[in-house]
Scaffold this motif. Sequence first.
Motif, PDB file in Angstrom:
ATOM      1  N   GLY A  14       4.271  23.924  -9.229  1.00 35.91           N
ATOM      2  CA  GLY A  14       5.241  22.846  -9.444  1.00 35.91           C
ATOM      3  C   GLY A  14       6.248  22.735  -8.319  1.00 35.91           C
ATOM      4  N   LEU A  15       6.728  23.878  -7.853  1.00 33.86           N
ATOM      5  CA  LEU A  15       7.684  23.879  -6.740  1.00 33.86           C
ATOM      6  C   LEU A  15       7.028  23.354  -5.469  1.00 33.86           C
ATOM      7  CD1 LEU A  15      10.492  24.608  -5.690  1.00 33.86           C
ATOM      8  CD2 LEU A  15       9.613  26.884  -5.191  1.00 33.86           C
ATOM      9  N   LEU A  16       5.805  23.792  -5.211  1.00 36.36           N
ATOM     10  CA  LEU A  16       5.104  23.310  -4.016  1.00 36.36           C
ATOM     11  C   LEU A  16       4.837  21.806  -4.085  1.00 36.36           C
ATOM     12  CD1 LEU A  16       2.557  26.192  -3.355  1.00 36.36           C
ATOM     13  CD2 LEU A  16       4.687  25.686  -2.149  1.00 36.36           C
ATOM     14  N   LEU A  17       4.453  21.324  -5.264  1.00 35.98           N
ATOM     15  CA  LEU A  17       4.234  19.874  -5.397  1.00 35.98           C
ATOM     16  C   LEU A  17       5.541  19.096  -5.289  1.00 35.98           C
ATOM     17  CD1 LEU A  17       1.525  19.717  -8.205  1.00 35.98           C
ATOM     18  CD2 LEU A  17       1.232  19.356  -5.747  1.00 35.98           C
TER      19      LEU A  17
ATOM     20  N   VAL B  38       0.836  -1.202   0.000  1.00 30.72           N
ATOM     21  CA  VAL B  38       0.000   0.000   0.000  1.00 30.72           C
ATOM     22  C   VAL B  38       0.872   1.252   0.000  1.00 30.72           C
ATOM     23  CG1 VAL B  38      -1.610   1.353   1.404  1.00 30.72           C
ATOM     24  CG2 VAL B  38      -2.017  -1.077   1.036  1.00 30.72           C
ATOM     25  N   LEU B  39       1.887   1.282   0.833  1.00 33.30           N
ATOM     26  CA  LEU B  39       2.739   2.465   0.900  1.00 33.30           C
ATOM     27  C   LEU B  39       3.517   2.686  -0.387  1.00 33.30           C
ATOM     28  CD1 LEU B  39       4.051   2.275   4.554  1.00 33.30           C
ATOM     29  CD2 LEU B  39       2.432   3.884   3.593  1.00 33.30           C
ATOM     30  N   VAL B  40       4.045   1.634  -0.961  1.00 36.08           N
ATOM     31  CA  VAL B  40       4.775   1.770  -2.222  1.00 36.08           C
ATOM     32  C   VAL B  40       3.833   2.229  -3.331  1.00 36.08           C
ATOM     33  CG1 VAL B  40       5.985   0.476  -4.021  1.00 36.08           C
ATOM     34  CG2 VAL B  40       6.645   0.195  -1.642  1.00 36.08           C
ATOM     35  N   ALA B  41       2.627   1.671  -3.376  1.00 38.96           N
ATOM     36  CA  ALA B  41       1.653   2.082  -4.396  1.00 38.96           C
ATOM     37  C   ALA B  41       1.273   3.559  -4.225  1.00 38.96           C
ATOM     38  CB  ALA B  41       0.420   1.199  -4.323  1.00 38.96           C
ATOM     39  N   LEU B  42       1.054   3.991  -2.989  1.00 34.94           N
ATOM     40  CA  LEU B  42       0.731   5.402  -2.749  1.00 34.94           C
ATOM     41  C   LEU B  42       1.878   6.313  -3.183  1.00 34.94           C
ATOM     42  CD1 LEU B  42      -1.023   5.281   0.740  1.00 34.94           C
ATOM     43  CD2 LEU B  42      -2.054   5.939  -1.439  1.00 34.94           C
ATOM     44  N   PHE B  43       3.079   5.948  -2.800  1.00 32.29           N
ATOM     45  CA  PHE B  43       4.227   6.783  -3.138  1.00 32.29           C
ATOM     46  C   PHE B  43       4.438   6.833  -4.645  1.00 32.29           C
ATOM     47  CE2 PHE B  43       8.696   7.198  -4.225  1.00 32.29           C
ATOM     48  CZ  PHE B  43       8.950   8.461  -3.715  1.00 32.29           C
ATOM     49  N   LEU B  44       4.443   5.684  -5.301  1.00 30.06           N
ATOM     50  CA  LEU B  44       4.682   5.666  -6.745  1.00 30.06           C
ATOM     51  C   LEU B  44       3.548   6.337  -7.513  1.00 30.06           C
ATOM     52  CD1 LEU B  44       6.287   2.148  -7.299  1.00 30.06           C
ATOM     53  CD2 LEU B  44       7.407   4.387  -7.257  1.00 30.06           C
ATOM     54  N   GLY B  45       2.320   6.178  -7.043  1.00 30.63           N
ATOM     55  CA  GLY B  45       1.190   6.835  -7.689  1.00 30.63           C
ATOM     56  C   GLY B  45       1.303   8.349  -7.605  1.00 30.63           C
ATOM     57  N   TRP B  46       1.639   8.846  -6.429  1.00 27.93           N
ATOM     58  CA  TRP B  46       1.794  10.284  -6.235  1.00 27.93           C
ATOM     59  C   TRP B  46       2.971  10.804  -7.052  1.00 27.93           C
ATOM     60  CZ3 TRP B  46       0.660  14.964  -5.769  1.00 27.93           C
ATOM     61  CH2 TRP B  46       1.434  15.914  -5.113  1.00 27.93           C
ATOM     62  N   TYR B  47       4.067  10.054  -7.081  1.00 32.03           N
ATOM     63  CA  TYR B  47       5.246  10.470  -7.852  1.00 32.03           C
ATOM     64  C   TYR B  47       4.935  10.460  -9.348  1.00 32.03           C
ATOM     65  CZ  TYR B  47      10.064  10.819  -9.425  1.00 32.03           C
ATOM     66  OH  TYR B  47      11.214  11.240 -10.026  1.00 32.03           O
ATOM     67  N   ALA B  48       4.237   9.439  -9.832  1.00 34.22           N
ATOM     68  CA  ALA B  48       3.867   9.369 -11.251  1.00 34.22           C
ATOM     69  C   ALA B  48       2.930  10.518 -11.614  1.00 34.22           C
ATOM     70  CB  ALA B  48       3.207   8.028 -11.552  1.00 34.22           C
ATOM     71  N   ALA B  49       1.996  10.843 -10.720  1.00 36.98           N
ATOM     72  CA  ALA B  49       1.100  11.968 -10.981  1.00 36.98           C
ATOM     73  C   ALA B  49       1.894  13.271 -11.076  1.00 36.98           C
ATOM     74  CB  ALA B  49       0.053  12.068  -9.871  1.00 36.98           C
TER      75      ALA B  49
ATOM     76  N   LEU C 232       5.068  13.586 -11.989  1.00 29.47           N
ATOM     77  CA  LEU C 232       5.808  13.576 -13.254  1.00 29.47           C
ATOM     78  C   LEU C 232       4.896  13.833 -14.443  1.00 29.47           C
ATOM     79  CD1 LEU C 232       8.303  10.600 -12.782  1.00 29.47           C
ATOM     80  CD2 LEU C 232       8.762  13.045 -12.644  1.00 29.47           C
ATOM     81  N   LEU C 233       3.737  13.202 -14.460  1.00 26.96           N
ATOM     82  CA  LEU C 233       2.804  13.397 -15.563  1.00 26.96           C
ATOM     83  C   LEU C 233       2.308  14.843 -15.619  1.00 26.96           C
ATOM     84  CD1 LEU C 233       0.789  10.065 -15.403  1.00 26.96           C
ATOM     85  CD2 LEU C 233       2.441  10.768 -17.157  1.00 26.96           C
ATOM     86  N   MET C 234       2.063  15.437 -14.464  1.00 23.14           N
ATOM     87  CA  MET C 234       1.647  16.837 -14.451  1.00 23.14           C
ATOM     88  C   MET C 234       2.788  17.738 -14.923  1.00 23.14           C
ATOM     89  SD  MET C 234      -0.950  17.177 -11.190  1.00 23.14           S
ATOM     90  CE  MET C 234       0.255  17.931 -10.200  1.00 23.14           C
ATOM     91  N   SER C 235       4.028  17.360 -14.604  1.00 19.28           N
ATOM     92  CA  SER C 235       5.172  18.143 -15.065  1.00 19.28           C
ATOM     93  C   SER C 235       5.276  18.136 -16.580  1.00 19.28           C
ATOM     94  CB  SER C 235       6.474  17.600 -14.477  1.00 19.28           C
ATOM     95  OG  SER C 235       6.478  17.740 -13.091  1.00 19.28           O
ATOM     96  N   VAL C 236       4.872  17.053 -17.210  1.00 20.03           N
ATOM     97  CA  VAL C 236       4.968  16.924 -18.658  1.00 20.03           C
ATOM     98  C   VAL C 236       3.712  17.447 -19.356  1.00 20.03           C
ATOM     99  CG1 VAL C 236       5.166  15.257 -20.543  1.00 20.03           C
ATOM    100  CG2 VAL C 236       6.566  14.984 -18.500  1.00 20.03           C
ATOM    101  N   PHE C 237       2.543  17.054 -18.865  1.00 22.07           N
ATOM    102  CA  PHE C 237       1.306  17.343 -19.592  1.00 22.07           C
ATOM    103  C   PHE C 237       0.486  18.505 -19.036  1.00 22.07           C
ATOM    104  CE2 PHE C 237       2.107  12.777 -20.399  1.00 22.07           C
ATOM    105  CZ  PHE C 237       2.280  12.864 -21.772  1.00 22.07           C
ATOM    106  N   ALA C 238       0.790  18.981 -17.848  1.00 19.43           N
ATOM    107  CA  ALA C 238       0.034  20.096 -17.258  1.00 19.43           C
ATOM    108  C   ALA C 238       0.994  21.221 -16.892  1.00 19.43           C
ATOM    109  CB  ALA C 238      -0.747  19.618 -16.046  1.00 19.43           C
ATOM    110  N   ARG C 239       1.780  21.624 -17.877  1.00 17.48           N
ATOM    111  CA  ARG C 239       2.799  22.639 -17.628  1.00 17.48           C
ATOM    112  C   ARG C 239       2.185  23.975 -17.222  1.00 17.48           C
ATOM    113  NH1 ARG C 239       7.679  22.281 -21.744  1.00 17.48           N
ATOM    114  NH2 ARG C 239       8.936  21.393 -20.102  1.00 17.48           N
ATOM    115  N   ASP C 240       1.044  24.294 -17.796  1.00 19.52           N
ATOM    116  CA  ASP C 240       0.399  25.561 -17.446  1.00 19.52           C
ATOM    117  C   ASP C 240      -0.020  25.572 -15.971  1.00 19.52           C
ATOM    118  OD1 ASP C 240       0.733  26.432 -20.026  1.00 19.52           O
ATOM    119  OD2 ASP C 240      -1.269  25.802 -20.680  1.00 19.52           O
ATOM    120  N   LEU C 241      -0.551  24.443 -15.506  1.00 22.04           N
ATOM    121  CA  LEU C 241      -0.948  24.335 -14.105  1.00 22.04           C
ATOM    122  C   LEU C 241       0.271  24.419 -13.193  1.00 22.04           C
ATOM    123  CD1 LEU C 241      -3.021  23.743 -11.831  1.00 22.04           C
ATOM    124  CD2 LEU C 241      -2.533  21.321 -12.213  1.00 22.04           C
TER     125      LEU C 241
END
Length: 126
Positions: free
Chosen positions: A76-79, A42-53, A55-64
């Motif tokens: 981005g800095l806060l996240l 559970v902890l690894v899934a939570l961590f990797l899910g949050w980290y993947a989100a 990274l994906l936001m860094s690539v696909f949600a640059r405006d946000l």
Amino acid sequence: MVDYLEGTTGRRGARPGAPAAPGAAEARFAVLRRRHAVYGTVLVALFLGWYAAFLLMSVFARDLMAVRVAGAVNVGLLLGIGQFASTFLLAWWFVRCAERRLDPVADELRLRADAPRLRAGEVGGR
């Protein structure tokens, strides 16, 4: 690991005074392993899910990610800093769960494993 449980299971030259129920230690050990695996997964899934989100936001949600919050600080800095905070939070949560759900079972198994030696008068560590 077998040496740790030796004498509590009735196998491999069990010492006198071993528990009457040979499968009890294996059952408790299986419970401990299962709980540890569930918490770890559970902890690894939570961590990797949050980290993947992140990274994906860094690539696909640059405006946000570029939205300024205060001065030079953006979302981005806060996240990114939130990644560190969430890692410590997940570690704290695991320790808390381990103290309540894993440690009592491990302590019980340790006492069962050490009981024959304590009755025989042996002193010291393993």
